[in-house]
Design a protein around this motif. Structure first.
Motif, short mmCIF file in Angstrom:
data_model
loop_
_atom_site.label_atom_id
_atom_site.label_comp_id
_atom_site.label_asym_id
_atom_site.label_seq_id
_atom_site.Cartn_x
_atom_site.Cartn_y
_atom_site.Cartn_z
N UNK A 24 1.63 10.53 -15.50
CA UNK A 24 0.73 10.81 -14.38
C UNK A 24 -0.27 9.70 -14.17
N UNK A 25 -0.79 9.14 -15.29
CA UNK A 25 -1.75 8.05 -15.19
C UNK A 25 -1.11 6.82 -14.56
N UNK A 26 0.11 6.50 -15.04
CA UNK A 26 0.81 5.33 -14.50
C UNK A 26 1.11 5.52 -13.01
N UNK A 27 1.62 6.73 -12.66
CA UNK A 27 1.94 7.01 -11.25
C UNK A 27 0.67 6.94 -10.41
N UNK A 28 -0.42 7.51 -10.94
CA UNK A 28 -1.69 7.48 -10.22
C UNK A 28 -2.18 6.06 -9.99
N UNK A 29 -2.04 5.21 -11.02
CA UNK A 29 -2.46 3.82 -10.87
C UNK A 29 -1.60 3.09 -9.85
N UNK A 30 -0.29 3.37 -9.88
CA UNK A 30 0.61 2.75 -8.91
C UNK A 30 0.25 3.18 -7.49
N UNK A 31 0.02 4.50 -7.31
CA UNK A 31 -0.36 5.00 -5.99
C UNK A 31 -1.69 4.42 -5.53
N UNK A 32 -2.66 4.31 -6.48
CA UNK A 32 -3.96 3.74 -6.15
C UNK A 32 -3.81 2.28 -5.73
N UNK A 33 -2.97 1.56 -6.47
CA UNK A 33 -2.74 0.16 -6.14
C UNK A 33 -2.10 0.02 -4.76
N UNK A 34 -1.09 0.88 -4.50
CA UNK A 34 -0.41 0.83 -3.20
C UNK A 34 -1.37 1.16 -2.06
N UNK A 35 -2.24 2.16 -2.30
CA UNK A 35 -3.19 2.54 -1.26
C UNK A 35 -4.17 1.40 -0.99
N UNK A 36 -4.67 0.79 -2.09
CA UNK A 36 -5.58 -0.34 -1.91
C UNK A 36 -4.89 -1.51 -1.22
N UNK A 37 -3.63 -1.74 -1.59
CA UNK A 37 -2.88 -2.81 -0.94
C UNK A 37 -2.68 -2.51 0.54
N UNK A 38 -2.37 -1.24 0.85
CA UNK A 38 -2.19 -0.83 2.24
C UNK A 38 -3.49 -1.01 3.02
N UNK A 39 -4.61 -0.57 2.42
CA UNK A 39 -5.91 -0.73 3.08
C UNK A 39 -6.25 -2.20 3.30
N UNK A 40 -5.91 -3.01 2.29
CA UNK A 40 -6.18 -4.45 2.40
C UNK A 40 -5.36 -5.07 3.54
N UNK A 41 -4.07 -4.71 3.58
CA UNK A 41 -3.22 -5.25 4.64
C UNK A 41 -3.68 -4.77 6.02
N UNK A 42 -4.12 -3.49 6.08
CA UNK A 42 -4.60 -2.97 7.36
C UNK A 42 -5.87 -3.70 7.80
N UNK A 43 -6.77 -3.96 6.85
CA UNK A 43 -8.00 -4.69 7.17
C UNK A 43 -7.68 -6.12 7.62
N UNK A 44 -6.72 -6.74 6.94
CA UNK A 44 -6.33 -8.10 7.32
C UNK A 44 -5.72 -8.12 8.72
N UNK A 45 -4.90 -7.09 9.02
CA UNK A 45 -4.30 -6.99 10.36
C UNK A 45 -5.37 -6.82 11.42
N UNK A 46 -6.36 -5.94 11.14
CA UNK A 46 -7.45 -5.72 12.09
C UNK A 46 -8.26 -6.99 12.30
N UNK A 47 -8.53 -7.71 11.19
CA UNK A 47 -9.28 -8.96 11.30
C UNK A 47 -8.51 -9.99 12.13
N UNK A 48 -7.19 -10.03 11.91
CA UNK A 48 -6.35 -10.96 12.66
C UNK A 48 -6.37 -10.62 14.15
N UNK A 49 -6.25 -9.29 14.46
CA UNK A 49 -6.27 -8.85 15.85
C UNK A 49 -7.61 -9.17 16.50
N UNK A 50 -8.71 -8.91 15.76
CA UNK A 50 -10.04 -9.21 16.31
C UNK A 50 -10.21 -10.71 16.55
N UNK A 51 -9.69 -11.50 15.60
CA UNK A 51 -9.78 -12.96 15.76
C UNK A 51 -8.99 -13.42 16.98
N UNK A 52 -7.77 -12.88 17.15
CA UNK A 52 -6.96 -13.25 18.30
C UNK A 52 -7.63 -12.82 19.60
N UNK A 53 -8.21 -11.60 19.60
CA UNK A 53 -8.90 -11.12 20.80
C UNK A 53 -10.11 -11.99 21.12
#
Length: 280
Positions: A24-53
């Motif tokens: 459970x701990x390993x799965x939780x860490x993996x899910x936490x990492x994936x969520x943080x990675x997803x949030x990071x990618x989403x923030x980078x996408x938003x920053x890129x869109x704002x920069x382009x705009x």
């Protein structure tokens, strides 16, 4: 001392629980990492869109400043010179006695008057501040009147009087008007059309459409509109960029030798494009 059966059972249960906890701990860490990675990618996408705009916004602002400067030069420079020439022609007409000379000067004076009027209309459509103060229907009507006066196009214009009408803010008005101008410019340059039809409509309560139709030669949409196509012109790129800035969509349909229709579709759920304190 030998281990009793119940102790073995306890050890097995404890080991099983510990194993599940570790899993459970390993799965939780993996899910936490994936969520943080997803949030990071989403923030980078938003920053890129704002920069382009931001880049698009700056580019469009430069274009607007350029058009405003040209409008000022036309009004303050060329228009003034033409007025002086018109007065000079008028003075010469009163002096010359020959009927044919008077006739030529009258024609010249009339042509100058028409040119001055055309420049006056042109400065209104180029000057951003003046275009913002006029509503979209009036600005389009003024531009279409210039097309009618050219004698090259049969021009029709429809706009609604339904309860769905809304008032866009100045920035949205100027963006829609510039997209209309860009579409008309493309028709004049490439379509070889004889008729132009403009329609403003609210097909749904939360949707506005500006439709520009012509009966020209048409073109293959996929080869000329798709992103990355080498045939995509500056006009279509400008059209897409301006649409993106106000959250609008562009739909282009064309049939060879029959004509083209451009639809600028703007959802009006976004209050950023509306005048403040305006009833819809």
């Amino acid at each position: 001392m030998p281990i009793q059966g119940n102790e073995i059972t306890s050890i097995i249960i404890f080991g099983t629980i510990l194993g599940f906890c570790l899993v459970g701990f390993v799965v939780g860490m993996v899910l936490l990492y994936q969520r943080r990675q997803h949030n990071f990618l989403r923030e980078m996408t938003l920053l890129k869109q704002r920069h382009e705009q931001q880049i698009l916004r700056e580019r469009i602002l430069v274009q607007e400043r350029t058009m405003t400067h040209i409008a000022a030069e036309l009004h303050d420079g060329i228009n003034q010179q033409l007025q002086v020439i018109k007065l000079t022609v008028g003075s010469a007409r009163s002096i010359l006695q020959k009927p044919e000379a008077k006739s030529l000067l009258i024609d010249a004076a009339n042509s100058l008057g028409t040119t001055i009027l055309d420049i006056s209309r042109l400065t209104k459509t180029l000057h951003t501040e003046k275009a913002e103060k006029l509503n979209l229907e009036f600005s389009i009507s003024n531009e279409l009147e210039r097309l009618r006066n050219s004698g090259k196009f049969k021009v029709t214009f429809e706009y609604p009087s339904s309860n769905f009408q809304v008032k866009f803010n100045d920035a949205t008005n100027i963006f829609l008007f510039r997209m209309f101008q860009e579409s008309i410019s493309n028709i004049i340059k490439h379509a070889h059309a004889t008729a132009i039809h403009i329609l403003l409509q609210f097909p749904e309560e939360n949707k506005f459409e500006l439709c520009i139709q012509d009966n020209g030669v048409g073109f293959v949409v996929k080869e000329n509109v798709d992103e990355g196509s080498k045939n995509t012109g500056i006009g279509l790129i400008n059209l897409k960029n301006r649409a993106k800035m106000i959250g609008a969509e562009i739909e282009i349909s064309s049939i060879l030798e029959q004509g083209t229709e451009i639809k600028i579709i703007l959802p009006i759920r976004n209050t950023n494009i509306l005048q403040q304190n305006t009833d819809i």
